[in-house]
Design a protein around this motif. Structure first.
Motif, PDB file in Angstrom:
ATOM      1  N   PRO A 140       5.517  -2.102   8.206  1.00 32.18           N
ATOM      2  CA  PRO A 140       4.107  -2.378   8.498  1.00 32.18           C
ATOM      3  C   PRO A 140       3.710  -3.740   7.936  1.00 32.18           C
ATOM      4  O   PRO A 140       4.309  -4.210   6.980  1.00 32.18           O
ATOM      5  N   PRO A 141       2.709  -4.378   8.536  1.00 32.33           N
ATOM      6  CA  PRO A 141       2.231  -5.613   7.925  1.00 32.33           C
ATOM      7  C   PRO A 141       1.581  -5.295   6.584  1.00 32.33           C
ATOM      8  O   PRO A 141       1.142  -4.173   6.342  1.00 32.33           O
ATOM      9  N   TRP A 142       1.512  -6.284   5.743  1.00 32.20           N
ATOM     10  CA  TRP A 142       0.935  -6.097   4.415  1.00 32.20           C
ATOM     11  C   TRP A 142      -0.535  -5.740   4.537  1.00 32.20           C
ATOM     12  O   TRP A 142      -1.289  -6.374   5.265  1.00 32.20           O
ATOM     13  N   SER A 143      -0.954  -4.728   3.808  1.00 32.76           N
ATOM     14  CA  SER A 143      -2.328  -4.227   3.903  1.00 32.76           C
ATOM     15  C   SER A 143      -3.140  -4.450   2.636  1.00 32.76           C
ATOM     16  O   SER A 143      -4.203  -3.872   2.485  1.00 32.76           O
ATOM     17  N   GLY A 144      -2.626  -5.268   1.722  1.00 38.03           N
ATOM     18  CA  GLY A 144      -3.356  -5.530   0.492  1.00 38.03           C
ATOM     19  C   GLY A 144      -2.891  -4.693  -0.688  1.00 38.03           C
ATOM     20  O   GLY A 144      -3.363  -4.870  -1.804  1.00 38.03           O
ATOM     21  N   LYS A 145      -1.950  -3.771  -0.456  1.00 33.08           N
ATOM     22  CA  LYS A 145      -1.394  -2.978  -1.555  1.00 33.08           C
ATOM     23  C   LYS A 145      -0.551  -3.887  -2.453  1.00 33.08           C
ATOM     24  O   LYS A 145      -0.095  -4.943  -2.021  1.00 33.08           O
ATOM     25  N   PRO A 146      -0.288  -3.446  -3.675  1.00 37.51           N
ATOM     26  CA  PRO A 146       0.653  -4.211  -4.510  1.00 37.51           C
ATOM     27  C   PRO A 146       2.009  -4.345  -3.800  1.00 37.51           C
ATOM     28  O   PRO A 146       2.492  -3.387  -3.199  1.00 37.51           O
ATOM     29  N   ILE A 147       2.575  -5.528  -3.850  1.00 34.62           N
ATOM     30  CA  ILE A 147       3.913  -5.776  -3.311  1.00 34.62           C
ATOM     31  C   ILE A 147       4.868  -5.601  -4.474  1.00 34.62           C
ATOM     32  O   ILE A 147       4.753  -6.283  -5.495  1.00 34.62           O
ATOM     33  N   VAL A 148       5.791  -4.655  -4.342  1.00 39.29           N
ATOM     34  CA  VAL A 148       6.670  -4.284  -5.445  1.00 39.29           C
ATOM     35  C   VAL A 148       8.105  -4.654  -5.080  1.00 39.29           C
ATOM     36  O   VAL A 148       8.678  -4.110  -4.136  1.00 39.29           O
ATOM     37  N   LEU A 149       8.671  -5.595  -5.837  1.00 41.95           N
ATOM     38  CA  LEU A 149      10.030  -6.050  -5.587  1.00 41.95           C
ATOM     39  C   LEU A 149      11.020  -5.151  -6.323  1.00 41.95           C
ATOM     40  O   LEU A 149      10.878  -4.930  -7.528  1.00 41.95           O
ATOM     41  N   LEU A 178       0.548  -0.213 -13.630  1.00 42.98           N
ATOM     42  CA  LEU A 178       0.471  -1.466 -12.882  1.00 42.98           C
ATOM     43  C   LEU A 178       0.070  -1.256 -11.423  1.00 42.98           C
ATOM     44  O   LEU A 178      -0.584  -2.104 -10.824  1.00 42.98           O
ATOM     45  N   ILE A 179       0.486  -0.137 -10.855  1.00 44.65           N
ATOM     46  CA  ILE A 179       0.166   0.131  -9.450  1.00 44.65           C
ATOM     47  C   ILE A 179      -1.213   0.784  -9.406  1.00 44.65           C
ATOM     48  O   ILE A 179      -1.349   1.994  -9.303  1.00 44.65           O
ATOM     49  N   GLY A 193       2.182   1.192  -2.892  1.00 44.70           N
ATOM     50  CA  GLY A 193       2.579  -0.202  -2.839  1.00 44.70           C
ATOM     51  C   GLY A 193       3.400  -0.472  -1.596  1.00 44.70           C
ATOM     52  O   GLY A 193       3.647   0.430  -0.793  1.00 44.70           O
ATOM     53  N   LEU A 194       3.808  -1.710  -1.437  1.00 44.44           N
ATOM     54  CA  LEU A 194       4.745  -2.085  -0.384  1.00 44.44           C
ATOM     55  C   LEU A 194       6.029  -2.511  -1.079  1.00 44.44           C
ATOM     56  O   LEU A 194       6.092  -3.573  -1.716  1.00 44.44           O
TER      57      LEU A 194
END
Length: 179
Positions: free
Chosen positions: A9-18, A79-80, A107-108
């Motif tokens: 999905p496109p990024w929706s503003g959730k935290p991006i978690v690597l 953090l999330i 998150g994403l």
């Protein structure tokens, strides 16, 4: 090289978690990604050390990996918080079922992936990783990849890191998450 799951999905503003193995560049890429997106960056390992008042190596030595993983889970849960940011996790964080479920729900998750030989060359530059102390880095990373990659593969975004500037990986992530 960029690989994403078909349903990314496109990024929706959730935290991006690597997520991904040690040495793949989660912290370095995360800082640059956050800068490019004008988001805060948080390194979960740094937050764990701050909360514990000791280094990760000291936690492993004094209390063992299970104790460290419990603290890691609690810090990542804090953090999330739903606010947009980029979070770099430790290599084992996504393996914990509770932590993984939290990341996937709130998150994403972006799996940064690289071959164990590439990672061994990268991590060989410093001796601060408890799981590698006194061991053959390539052998350990190959074993960890066999165990952990099926968990990392649950991340909706999969980026394969090559021997290229970090900006190439940042660009690949941005391409994968932008609508």
């Amino acid at each position: 090289m960029l690989q994403t799951h078909a349903s990314t999905p496109p990024w929706s503003g959730k935290p991006i978690v690597l997520v991904g193995l040690m040495g793949v560049g989660k912290s370095t890429v995360g800082r640059r990604l956050a800068h490019r997106m004008r988001l805060p960056f948080v390194d979960a390992d740094n937050e764990i050390e701050r909360a514990a008042g000791m280094t990760i190596a000291e936690m492993f030595e004094r209390f063992g990996e299970a104790h460290f993983r419990d603290g890691e889970r609690r810090v990542i849960a804090r953090l999330i918080d739903g606010s947009p940011k980029v979070i770099a996790t430790g290599g084992g964080a996504f393996i914990n079922e509770e932590t993984r479920a939290l990341i996937l729900k709130h998150g994403l998750a972006v799996w940064l992936d690289a071959a164990p030989a590439v990672l061994a060359e990268r991590v060989g530059r410093r001796d601060h990783r408890p799981l590698l102390r006194g061991k053959d880095a390539k052998a350990v990373l190959t074993e960890l990849a066999a165990i952990r990659n099926p968990f990392y593969a649950m991340a909706p975004v999969h980026i394969v890191s090559q021997q290229a500037p970090h900006e190439a990986t940042v660009n690949a992530i941005l391409e994968a998450i932008r609508p």
